[in-house]
Enzyme design. Structure first.
Site, PDB file in Angstrom:
ATOM      1  N   ARG A  54      37.682  41.546  39.547  1.00 15.12           N
ATOM      2  CA  ARG A  54      36.933  40.300  39.444  1.00 15.12           C
ATOM      3  C   ARG A  54      36.350  39.855  40.786  1.00 15.12           C
ATOM      4  NH1 ARG A  54      38.885  39.820  35.208  1.00 15.12           N
ATOM      5  NH2 ARG A  54      40.775  40.552  36.197  1.00 15.12           N
ATOM      6  N   THR A  55      37.190  39.820  41.777  1.00 10.84           N
ATOM      7  CA  THR A  55      36.732  39.255  43.052  1.00 10.84           C
ATOM      8  C   THR A  55      35.601  40.093  43.632  1.00 10.84           C
ATOM      9  OG1 THR A  55      38.976  38.463  43.433  1.00 10.84           O
ATOM     10  CG2 THR A  55      37.496  38.433  45.305  1.00 10.84           C
ATOM     11  N   LYS A  83      42.065  57.441  57.200  1.00  4.65           N
ATOM     12  CA  LYS A  83      42.224  58.326  58.374  1.00  4.65           C
ATOM     13  C   LYS A  83      42.990  57.621  59.488  1.00  4.65           C
ATOM     14  CE  LYS A  83      37.643  60.220  57.433  1.00  4.65           C
ATOM     15  NZ  LYS A  83      36.241  60.118  57.873  1.00  4.65           N
ATOM     16  N   ARG A 104      39.085  42.161  51.511  1.00  2.00           N
ATOM     17  CA  ARG A 104      40.429  41.996  50.949  1.00  2.00           C
ATOM     18  C   ARG A 104      41.327  43.035  51.592  1.00  2.00           C
ATOM     19  NH1 ARG A 104      42.138  41.398  44.748  1.00  2.00           N
ATOM     20  NH2 ARG A 104      41.394  39.318  45.257  1.00  2.00           N
ATOM     21  N   HIS A 132      43.712  33.020  49.468  1.00  3.09           N
ATOM     22  CA  HIS A 132      42.626  33.539  48.631  1.00  3.09           C
ATOM     23  C   HIS A 132      41.650  32.376  48.415  1.00  3.09           C
ATOM     24  CE1 HIS A 132      40.398  35.882  45.974  1.00  3.09           C
ATOM     25  NE2 HIS A 132      41.259  36.134  45.013  1.00  3.09           N
TER      26      HIS A 132
END
Lengths: 313, 139
Positions: A54-55, A83, A104, A132
């Site tokens: 969703r985000t 890496k 995120r 958030h």
């Protein structure tokens, strides 16, 4: 060049700025044609070191609907983080390519590190169990559209209140309004952190704790359900024991007000029975739509793009 | 017990009794070539017992680290047997690379090159928060 603003925590925005964002979000619905090319030639990077549906998609949809472009990655495995590249190096690199970054990361504080390494605005799209803020803006827009106000509301927060970052940010935002009361419904193991209790006390906000959803329901104007998040537990046995602590169904809703607003940041697992979806009080898919509108408004705000005046809607 | 006075150097006075070795290690005094005297459990009219460290050289000191460890310490600078400066320490508003965040969910737990930073949020309770993850620390 002057450093543009970031959004790391919801408290980075004043209540007046939040109201302006809500006004722009409503204007986007009223006059979509006014906004469809407003971000032409601007690029948004969505850097998702942790999976999200969703985000990430709502950020990308938001930028596309503003006429801008989007690039990025949707998991750490598909970036140089696999890496061993540091967050600092990734952000410093990507900051050369885009105008704004939504990131995120599973580790708390990663966006603070990112924001210190680039001059483009950083939006925290979730950092572990910490903050958030764009979900909070989504929640605030939903509350405003459904209730028409932020004050004089009794808000029930139910489920994982310990690791539930959406709940933490919502409390921080709502303590700034008058006559807001919180009812905290959770298993004892997943109670809200102490710093938020102190915050509510300092703001002289009324709050109470309970483990019983049914007895709490009748007093609520808003019920905010949350998922017990598997990814926040180090011990799977604890997750299994707690994951089904609360399941909202039509039977329980018999005790609730007719005007109750049921919210959920999504994704849900089984904490809201699907039979509730068709109840007029269920607002969680509407909430997801609000998420796109408020992120459009936020992108414009952080890029410093003025909208040429909003219409009263 | 006789300890010579400092000619030119620093006297750290009013160290909480028993804490002098912690300060000694924090300031890396073992690396100095000059004389360093540690006096433990000296009589103190103010606190009953105290520790004292005498350093026979004027070295730069990390006042933030010292203030965090023990903000009751008095720093006396001596030049040619004369006291030229007396400083009372305060709790620092910011701690940089003095303590480390032990929250396993903090970004600093996986990226050791990040500078450890804490801000003072409550001087009365001596409470600090990690600037990255907001974890609480009490001195």
């Amino acid at each position: 060049m002057e450093k543009l603003r970031n959004l790391i925590n919801i408290t980075d925005l004043s209540t007046q700025e939040i109201e302006e964002l809500i006004q722009v979000a409503d204007d986007i619905v009223a006059r979509p044609e006014h906004y469809q090319d407003i971000c032409q030639h601007k690029k948004l990077a969505t850097l998702f070191f942790e999976p999200s549906t969703r985000t990430r998609l709502s950020f990308e949809a938001a930028m596309l609907e503003l006429g801008g472009s989007v690039l990025g990655f949707s998991s750490a495995n598909s970036s140089s983080a696999a890496k061993g590249e540091s967050v600092s190096d990734t952000i410093q690199t990507v900051g050369n390519y885009v105008d704004i970054i939504a990131m995120r990361h599973p580790k708390e504080g990663a966006p603070v590190v990112g924001a210190s390494r680039t001059s483009v605005p950083i939006i925290n799209a979730g950092d572990g169990g910490h903050f958030h803020p764009t979900q909070t803006l989504t929640d605030l827009l939903t509350i405003h559209r459904k209730k028409g106000r932020f004050d004089h509301l009794t808000i029930g927060l139910c489920g994982d209140l310990k690791f539930g970052r959406t709940v933490h940010s919502l409390i921080e935002a709502m303590t700034r309004y008058d006559s807001v009361e919180f009812v905290l419904i959770s298993p004892n193991e997943l109670q809200i952190p102490n710093y938020l209790k102190h915050l509510m006390d300092e703001a002289q906000v009324k709050w109470s704790e309970t483990t019983d959803l049914e007895t709490a329901l009748p007093a609520l104007d808003i019920l905010y359900m949350t998922r017990v998040q598997k990814e926040r537990f180090f011990n799977e046995a604890d997750y299994i024991r707690l994951k089904d602590s609360y399941i909202l169904d039509l039977d329980k809703l018999r005790h609730a007000q007719e005007e109750l607003v049921i919210m959920h940041p999504l994704p849900r697992v089984n904490e809201i029975a699907t039979e509730v979806d068709d109840d007029p009080r269920a607002c969680y898919f509407f909430q997801a739509l609000c998420g796109k509108h408020i992120r459009m408004a936020l992108i414009l705000f952080l890029l410093g793009i003025t909208t040429g005046g909003t219409q009263n809607v | 017990m006789n300890i010579d006075g400092v000619t030119t150097g620093i006297v750290l006075d009013h160290i909480e009794a028993g804490k002098s070795m912690e300060i000694y290690e924090l300031l890396k005094l073992d690396r100095l070539d000059c004389s360093v005297a540690i006096i433990q459990n000296a009589d103190s009219t103010k606190y009953g017992k105290k520790d004292i460290i005498k350093i026979d050289e004027d070295i730069p000191l990390d006042f933030a680290a010292l203030g965090y460890l023990d903000n009751k310490i008095t720093v006396n600078r001596v030049h040619n047997h004369e006291l030229v400066e007396k400083l009372h320490l305060e709790l620092p508003h910011e701690l940089v690379d003095i303590i480390a965040c032990n929250n396993p969910r903090c970004i600093t737990s996986v990226e050791p090159s990040i500078v450890q930073k804490f801000k003072l949020v409550n001087p009365d309770t001596k409470e600090y928060h990690c600037i990255y993850c907001d974890s609480e620390y009490h001195r």
